[in-house]
Design a protein around this motif. Structure first.
Motif, PDB file in Angstrom:
ATOM      1  N   LEU A 377      59.604  30.094  19.970  1.00 38.09           N
ATOM      2  CA  LEU A 377      60.701  29.144  19.799  1.00 38.09           C
ATOM      3  C   LEU A 377      62.047  29.843  19.709  1.00 38.09           C
ATOM      4  N   ASN A 379      63.023  32.145  21.757  1.00 38.27           N
ATOM      5  CA  ASN A 379      63.446  32.463  23.114  1.00 38.27           C
ATOM      6  C   ASN A 379      63.193  31.235  23.980  1.00 38.27           C
ATOM      7  N   ARG A 380      64.260  30.637  24.477  1.00 38.97           N
ATOM      8  CA  ARG A 380      64.141  29.359  25.165  1.00 38.97           C
ATOM      9  C   ARG A 380      63.333  29.472  26.449  1.00 38.97           C
ATOM     10  N   ARG A 381      63.555  30.522  27.221  1.00 41.15           N
ATOM     11  CA  ARG A 381      62.864  30.630  28.499  1.00 41.15           C
ATOM     12  C   ARG A 381      61.369  30.875  28.309  1.00 41.15           C
ATOM     13  N   LYS A 383      59.651  30.076  25.711  1.00 37.68           N
ATOM     14  CA  LYS A 383      59.097  28.840  25.130  1.00 37.68           C
ATOM     15  C   LYS A 383      58.826  27.797  26.192  1.00 37.68           C
ATOM     16  N   ASN A 384      59.742  27.628  27.127  1.00 38.39           N
ATOM     17  CA  ASN A 384      59.554  26.617  28.173  1.00 38.39           C
ATOM     18  C   ASN A 384      58.375  26.961  29.081  1.00 38.39           C
ATOM     19  N   PRO A 419      63.257  20.657  26.721  1.00 40.58           N
ATOM     20  CA  PRO A 419      64.731  20.768  26.735  1.00 40.58           C
ATOM     21  C   PRO A 419      65.394  19.441  27.070  1.00 40.58           C
TER      22      PRO A 419
END
Length: 468
Positions: A377, A379-381, A383-384, A419
């Motif tokens: 969570l 690190n957005r990339r 996590k996605n 997102p």
């Protein structure tokens, strides 16, 4: 005039006085930056309901999952939750007396009462899915979920447990801000109010231009937009209050004034009534602003709890899997594929089980994804990417192992981490698809004439929240 003494360190770049001053400036800058960060955080948490799209997709996901489950099990509802089911009404009554779980099905053992509760559970799920008066309907939805699941606790699985928890959390969220009938009704009321203000401004400008020669009859041919107050909300609030009063007087709801389900339901009922009064009858905007701040705080806290619950589910599942020998040697996924109960498509299950390398990769990948997910969570990339893989895995579980409602419940829980940009794009795609399937002409209310000023929002609506 004598020059400064260099030995005292005053006026030099490396003197102790200059160092002390620089240290004080650095400490002031650091504390000032911390104050600014805290001020922005406080303003944001109190000033808006964070994650409105995430809350909406969680609402739609869990309401739709529960609705589909109730409709699919409608022919088998008697065996699952009926008064003459395998888990008899007497056994359920004894269990409820010991664990104090809430279920309205224990209020009576008649068949008529069971059918009424089941129908209300279906209706509340559909209304919550559409976002109709979500503040009140979410409470009815929670009552329906708790009543049916607590009636026969041995009939559910992991997906039922997730729905059980999320139905409680949704009550405290503002999950109808987007993608709901509440949103559409609020937009229409706002547009009608703006049109009415613009109509009055046009009439005033015309009267001033003609020296007051115009009277009320001069505009008799124009249709002034009317803002119709919402009557369904107060009626629903009154009906629920009457039912709650009757149940409380009959002693059907556990708890007194300082605890228990009775306090929770009466508190929610009173808060909903106060919200309506502040919006309709308050002379100033201050009461509504205060209630908005409190609602935002509760919503943001509940959304954080939903996210923490999803992380806890994956973390505990992953760490428990690590302790299992079948998960350690990479063969755990192999065995469910050979169980008839989890093989709705035997040919597909046999085809997957025949590839040992694939089974090992899926086994280790499942453990890695569940253990690592809470840490991604930050690190957005990453996590996605991991979130997309987990949603895909749940979709495969729904098809291969025949667990559609468990998978839908977990996907709905995972959606809280999607997102916002993706959800907005998804909403636009859905709107275009609906426009192609159901073409309709939208009536736009008459706006202000050319040259007229735009009517601004009321002062109480422009900013909500505390500033620090």
């Amino acid at each position: 005039m004598s020059s400064p003494d260099p030995s005292r360190g005053h006026g030099t770049a490396g003197g102790p006085g200059r160092d002390r001053l620089a240290g004080r400036i650095r400490r002031f800058d650091r504390s000032h930056r911390v104050d600014r960060v805290l001020a922005r955080a406080i303003t944001r948490v109190t000033g808006e309901a964070l994650g409105p799209y995430q809350a909406a997709v969680v609402r739609i996901g869990f309401a739709g999952t529960w609705l589909l489950f109730l409709l699919r099990e409608f022919p088998h509802r008697q065996e699952l939750y009926g008064p003459d089911g395998p888990w008899s009404w007497d056994l359920a009554q004894q269990l409820i007396a010991s664990n104090h779980a809430f279920t309205v099905l224990m209020w009576a053992d008649s068949q008529v009462w069971f059918e009424i509760v089941y129908a209300l559970a279906v209706l509340s799920s559909a209304l919550l899915l559409l976002g109709w008066h979500t503040r009140a309907v979410s409470v009815v939805f929670m009552v329906g979920v708790l009543s049916l699941q607590n009636r026969s606790i041995f009939m559910g699985d992991g997906g039922d447990n997730v729905i059980h928890l999320m139905a409680i959390y949704l009550v405290f969220t503002r999950c109808g801000l987007v993608w709901s009938l509440d949103r559409r009704r609020a937009r229409r009321e706002r547009e009608a109010a703006h049109s009415a203000d613009a109509h009055d401004a046009d009439a005033h400008d015309a009267d001033a231009h003609d020296g007051g020669a115009h009277d009320k009859g001069a505009h008799s041919g124009e249709v002034r937009p009317v803002v119709r107050p919402d009557r369904a909300g107060p009626v629903l609030w009154g009906v629920l209050g009457f039912v709650l009063a009757c149940a409380s007087l009959a002693g059907k709801v556990d708890g007194g004034l300082l605890g228990g389900w009775c306090t929770l339901f009466w508190g929610l009922w009173a808060v909903h009534g106060l919200w309506w009064l502040a919006g309709r009858s308050a002379r100033s905007a201050q009461p509504r602003i205060l209630l908005d701040v409190v609602a935002n705080l509760v919503h943001n806290a509940a959304l954080f709890v939903i996210m923490a619950e999803a992380c806890l589910i994956y973390a505990t599942a992953g760490w428990y899997k690590i302790q299992g020998s079948r998960w350690q040697d990479g063969t755990a996924v192999h065995y469910p594929l050979h169980l008839d109960y989890f093989s709705p498509w035997p040919a597909l299950s046999d085809a997957l089980a025949a590839h040992g390398t694939l089974v090992m990769i899926v086994t280790y990948g499942t453990v890695f994804a569940q253990v690592a997910f809470p840490f991604t969570l930050f690190n957005r990339r990453v996590k996605n990417v991991l979130l997309a893989g987990m949603i895909t895995e749940h979709a495969v579980i729904a098809v291969v192992l025949g667990l559609p409602f468990f998978s839908l419940a977990m996907i709905a829980a995972d959606a809280v981490f999607l997102p916002t940009s993706f959800l907005r794009r998804l909403g636009r795609w859905a709107a275009r698809a609906r426009g192609r399937l159901v073409p309709r002409t939208r009536r736009t209310p008459p706006g202000p004439r050319a040259g007229a000023e735009r009517v601004p929002e009321p002062a109480g609506r422009t900013h909500v929240g505390f500033t620090a």
